[in-house]
Scaffold this motif. Structure first.
Motif, PDB file in Angstrom:
ATOM      1  N   GLN A  70      50.508  28.531  43.088  1.00  0.00           N
ATOM      2  CA  GLN A  70      50.947  29.814  43.931  1.00  0.00           C
ATOM      3  C   GLN A  70      49.684  29.687  45.074  1.00  0.00           C
ATOM      4  N   ASN A  71      49.958  28.709  46.041  1.00  0.00           N
ATOM      5  CA  ASN A  71      49.010  28.278  47.304  1.00  0.00           C
ATOM      6  C   ASN A  71      49.279  28.787  48.349  1.00  0.00           C
ATOM      7  N   GLU A  72      50.616  29.634  48.741  1.00  0.00           N
ATOM      8  CA  GLU A  72      50.723  30.218  49.833  1.00  0.00           C
ATOM      9  C   GLU A  72      49.931  31.185  50.517  1.00  0.00           C
ATOM     10  N   ASP A  73      49.134  31.901  49.407  1.00  0.00           N
ATOM     11  CA  ASP A  73      48.538  33.094  49.884  1.00  0.00           C
ATOM     12  C   ASP A  73      47.117  33.000  48.556  1.00  0.00           C
ATOM     13  N   MET A  74      46.206  32.402  48.835  1.00  0.00           N
ATOM     14  CA  MET A  74      45.357  32.145  47.977  1.00  0.00           C
ATOM     15  C   MET A  74      44.658  33.645  47.747  1.00  0.00           C
TER      16      MET A  74
END
Length: 588
Positions: A413-417
């Motif tokens: 889930q790295n698009e919006d840390m």
């Protein structure tokens, strides 16, 4: 704006756009819509609610979780304000009904799910094996591997990915291929496999101890949440076949891309269903919402009328916590769906003497055991790089018999840390760790569980964890929360249709009878399908009146020709041997 039409009696009901935006009106003749209570708001409960609302029913959906947690409008947060989800659940290749649900909500799969990912298995000796993305697998030359017949494709894709298990041990897996052809030859054979432990089957089929201990056992511990010696051989075979042996790409898995399953899928579904209204019974009254969600509501009893049908149920506000509030009721019921596990079923039949007498099968279901689960999330001060985002612990004595997984959420889930860190400053990796069959770990303190992970398990798998420190952590325990498919439990699992004509069951443990699906085990797809089928059963039985359309249920990919042929030949041989007492002599 596209609409879906569903016939109701002599009229048609109009459900709003798949996007769920704006108010929707269900137009029916001036009649009272059937009122159905759905107890439990997991995948099965929401599946039943969807199918019933779309069939023109008024639905009361009850769950012990708070309203916002049930609908995704107010997701669960840790005491420090960070997001937390109970367990990390995958979406496998053959989940067509959940994929269809996502499409019906006008959501793009690439916005909801990650790409398919590899998974790694770690033991105290290091990396044991890597499960590839089979649809993208390549052979030693680097060429993309075409989809081959099962199990040839799986062997070709994984041959170079077992780091430590010797080839002679891997070859012993062939014994399971015969069991795959035999275990569901007929109902009697299936129940004979169900009475046997998976461990006994593996011994009789010649699987090596090394293969079982290092690969098969950890797979079952994180797939069915129990070791082979405590699992039904039939259900173990169902799981291994559905997730690994049915097709070359069966094991391909992806994950929720952001936030949580409840926020990305259930929330838009809830919004869509809550926007649907039914016309008032009397002229001049306000339209009636088709869906009412009663969160924080623990159902205590189900009442039967003089006709032997469910007419009302009682519940207390306060979820599973002790409550001094007076019991409230949901009345004027035409039908009820119990979308519960064994623990919830046991609580309801214990408080419902009429139901216990009328439906002994529910008492049997409530007597089955459940499995303890621990979910833990760690926020670290450094980013830790791992080979794969999804990982399994294998053969660690520190697990005390539990199965263990760890997921690198900062990779998935790295698009919006920032979403992973709440209002706090983003620092390093965020790791979701789950323990299954965790009864021997539950008595440990939160700090001891965190130390077990950070000082022993995680560094043994990936040494870089030794350099990271925990900034924040949260541990949650769920005693008896998951279905346990113990040996001999199949006849006691609840049926789709109970002995009470307007009461049905839903959940991944439910016996679906002639509505059985190829999705097996502890499976989100199976749970969702069971909810749809529970609603469909009420429609078929006439409990909701006539003229209502059943919700479509998409088929899972069919068995491959060589599997069908093998099962046919095996059945002919075993039927010929049956008079001699030699049909499947390894089971009784």
């Amino acid at each position: 704006m596209a609409s879906a039409l569903f016939p109701v009696a002599s009229a048609a009901l109009l459900v709003g756009s798949p996007s769920g935006l704006g108010a929707s009106r269900v137009r029916v003749a001036s009649m009272r819509a059937p009122h159905v209570a759905v107890v439990g708001a997991g995948w099965s409960g929401w599946g039943a609610a969807k199918a019933l609302v779309e069939a023109g029913c008024r639905v009361s959906l009850l769950d012990a979780l708070p309203d916002g947690a049930v609908t995704g409008e107010k997701p669960y947060l840790t005491p420090s304000g960070k997001p937390f989800e109970a367990g990390t659940r995958g979406f496998w290749k053959d989940y067509p009904n959940i994929e269809n649900l996502v499409a019906s909500l006008r959501l793009r799969e690439e916005d909801v799910f990650t790409p398919f990912t590899n998974s790694s298995f770690y033991s105290p000796d290091g990396l044991e094996a890597t499960a590839p993305v089979f649809s993208d697998a390549s052979i030693a030359t680097g060429l993309k591997l075409p989809e081959l017949p099962s199990p040839i494709g799986q062997v070709a894709a994984t041959f170079q990915l077992f780091e430590r298990i010797p080839v002679p041990d891997r070859v012993t897996m062939l014994g399971l291929l015969y069991a795959m052809l035999d275990y569901k030859r007929d109902a009697g054979t299936f129940e004979a496999y169900d009475r046997m432990t998976a461990h006994e089957l593996f011994v009789r089929m010649g699987l090596s101890k090394r293969l079982v201990d290092d690969f098969v056992k950890p797979t079952l511990l994180v797939g069915l949440f129990k070791p082979p010696e405590e699992l039904s051989a039939a259900v173990a075979m169902e799981l291994l076949y559905f997730y690994a042996l049915a097709h070359q790409t069966s094991f391909d898995v992806r994950w929720i891309k952001s936030r949580s399953i409840t926020e990305l899928i259930i929330k838009p579904l809830a919004s869509k269903l809550k926007a649907v209204t039914l016309p008032p019974v009397r002229e001049g009254e306000e339209p009636v919402p088709a869906l009412r969600v009663l969160g924080n509501s623990r159902v205590t009893r189900v009442e039967l009328g003089t006709n032997g049908k469910v007419t009302q149920l009682g519940y207390k506000e306060g979820g599973w916590t002790p409550s001094a509030l007076v019991e409230q009721t949901v009345e004027d019921l035409d039908a009820c769906v119990l979308a519960l596990g064994a623990k919830g079923m046991r609580a309801i039949v214990s408080g419902s003497p009429q139901l216990a007498k009328a439906a002994p099968e529910l008492c049997a279901a409530g007597s089955l055991g459940g499995i303890d689960v621990i979910a833990c999330r760690l926020w670290l001060d450094k980013t830790v790089t791992t080979r794969t985002p999804a990982n399994v612990f294998s053969r660690f004595p520190q697990l005390r018999g539990a199965g263990g997984t760890f997921f690198m959420l900062d990779q998935l889930q790295n698009e919006d840390m920032q979403l992973l860190w709440g209002d706090d400053e983003v620092q390093g990796s965020v790791v979701a760790c789950d323990f299954y069959n965790a009864g021997a770990l539950c008595p440990l303190s939160d700090n001891d569980i965190i130390s077990l992970l950070m000082d022993e398990l995680l560094p043994s798998a990936v040494p870089e964890f030794r350099n990271a420190k925990v900034v924040d952590a949260h541990v949650a325990r769920y005693p008896g929360a998951v279905s346990w498919f113990s040996p001999g439990s199949f006849p006691s699992r609840p049926p789709l249709q109970t002995s009470v004509s307007n009461l049905v069951c839903a959940g991944d443990w439910v016996r679906l009878g002639d509505r059985e699906t190829r999705a097996k085990g502890l499976c989100q797809e199976r749970a969702y399908i069971s909810g749809l089928e529970a609603a469909n059963q009420l429609i078929r039985s006439g409990a909701l009146g006539g003229g209502r359309a059943e919700h479509p249920v998409l088929e899972i990919r069919d068995d491959e020709p060589q599997v069908k042929a093998g099962r046919t030949v095996n059945k002919l041989i075993m039927e010929a041997l049956r008079p001699l007492g030699l049909a499947s002599p390894w089971v009784r």
